[in-house]
Design a protein around this motif. Structure first.
Motif, PDB file in Angstrom:
ATOM      1  N   ASN A  40      39.866  38.355 -15.109  1.00  0.00           N
ATOM      2  CA  ASN A  40      41.108  38.481 -15.880  1.00  0.00           C
ATOM      3  C   ASN A  40      42.119  39.356 -15.154  1.00  0.00           C
ATOM      4  O   ASN A  40      43.327  39.097 -15.193  1.00  0.00           O
ATOM      5  N   LEU A  43      43.785  37.192 -12.475  1.00  0.00           N
ATOM      6  CA  LEU A  43      44.757  36.238 -13.023  1.00  0.00           C
ATOM      7  C   LEU A  43      46.037  36.944 -13.467  1.00  0.00           C
ATOM      8  O   LEU A  43      47.142  36.441 -13.238  1.00  0.00           O
ATOM      9  N   GLY A  63      33.812  35.803 -14.545  1.00  0.00           N
ATOM     10  CA  GLY A  63      33.700  34.581 -13.755  1.00  0.00           C
ATOM     11  C   GLY A  63      32.673  34.746 -12.661  1.00  0.00           C
ATOM     12  O   GLY A  63      32.766  35.670 -11.855  1.00  0.00           O
ATOM     13  N   SER A  67      34.176  27.652 -10.730  1.00  0.00           N
ATOM     14  CA  SER A  67      35.339  27.383 -11.587  1.00  0.00           C
ATOM     15  C   SER A  67      36.417  28.450 -11.433  1.00  0.00           C
ATOM     16  O   SER A  67      37.579  28.220 -11.790  1.00  0.00           O
ATOM     17  N   MET A  68      36.041  29.631 -10.899  1.00  0.00           N
ATOM     18  CA  MET A  68      37.043  30.676 -10.654  1.00  0.00           C
ATOM     19  C   MET A  68      38.133  30.176  -9.724  1.00  0.00           C
ATOM     20  O   MET A  68      39.317  30.523  -9.890  1.00  0.00           O
ATOM     21  N   GLU A  70      39.423  27.206  -9.280  1.00  0.00           N
ATOM     22  CA  GLU A  70      40.405  26.353  -9.955  1.00  0.00           C
ATOM     23  C   GLU A  70      41.367  27.175 -10.802  1.00  0.00           C
ATOM     24  O   GLU A  70      42.579  26.918 -10.806  1.00  0.00           O
ATOM     25  N   LYS A  71      40.854  28.170 -11.513  1.00  0.00           N
ATOM     26  CA  LYS A  71      41.707  29.023 -12.348  1.00  0.00           C
ATOM     27  C   LYS A  71      42.705  29.792 -11.497  1.00  0.00           C
ATOM     28  O   LYS A  71      43.877  29.934 -11.852  1.00  0.00           O
ATOM     29  N   SER A  74      45.357  27.454 -10.023  1.00  0.00           N
ATOM     30  CA  SER A  74      46.304  26.943 -11.012  1.00  0.00           C
ATOM     31  C   SER A  74      47.508  27.870 -11.157  1.00  0.00           C
ATOM     32  O   SER A  74      48.588  27.446 -11.556  1.00  0.00           O
TER      33      SER A  74
END
Length: 214
Positions: A40, A43, A63, A67-68, A70-71, A74
């Protein structure tokens, strides 16, 4: 390197962040380093500021799987990502590179390797170690017939295997990954079948042989 670069260093251990920061600032004085210890936090900082490179620990609060990537992408598709982990390179590096990372650096490497990896990603956009290069060549020459059975597992299967080996039960895994218990059971059966093991004890023994850090 003559340009100034912004680096984001993400690791949940303060001593690791401080050590890596000191090494990089000494050898690459034209960089600015911002630190964080959670997904978090990554991000949030990416939303507020552009960075040239993210040095990313695999096992990070919030995380701990591919998948981290991709986040992160993005929010900042252009950011370069250097994975930083003590997990076995042979098992994890290609998975994360295929997911969009630009390189993989083992935490057990020396200071020179850290500086080299960061410099190469900033200059050329990618980094893989000599050990990984040799493995890729050997896999290619041997038609990818690696001796490591863990490579038979998908990303999700490997993730669930690690949780099983760490002592998680089916319900705990389901809650941790936000999936159904029946789904966990299905994955567990598939894992046992692929690795030809009968129980979690045998699975743990296999991980001890083929993965340095679980």
């Amino acid at each position: 390197m003559t340009s100034e670069y912004n680096l984001l260093l993400a690791d949940d251990h303060s001593v690791v962040r401080q050590g890596v920061s000191l090494i990089l600032k000494y050898s690459l004085p034209n960089i600015k380093i911002v630190q964080t210890d959670t997904l978090n936090g990554i991000l949030e900082k990416l939303r507020n500021e552009p960075f040239d490179l993210l040095i990313l620990d695999i096992n990070l609060p919030g995380g701990n799987n591919v998948s981290m990537i991709e986040k992160i992408k993005s929010i900042r598709p252009e950011i370069k990502i250097l994975m930083f982990s003590a997990f076995e390179e042979d098992v994890y590096a290609i998975r994360y590179i295929n997911a969009g990372a630009n390189g993989y650096l083992n935490k057990l490497g020396n200071e020179e390797e850290i500086v080299e990896a960061v410099g190469k990603v900033l200059k050329t956009g990618n980094y893989i170690s000599e050990n990984l290069k040799e493995k890729l060549i050997n896999d290619l020459l041997n038609k990818n017939k690696s001796g490591n059975p863990l490579e038979k597992l998908s990303n999700r299967e490997l993730e669930i295997s690690r949780l099983l080996v760490s002592g998680y039960g089916n319900l705990e895994i389901a809650n941790h990954l936000n999936i159904q218990m029946s789904t966990v059971s299905t994955y567990k059966g598939r894992i046992f079948e692929k690795l030809d093991v009968k129980n979690v004890v045998s699975l743990a023994d296999l991980f001890k042989l083929y993965e340095e850090s679980v």
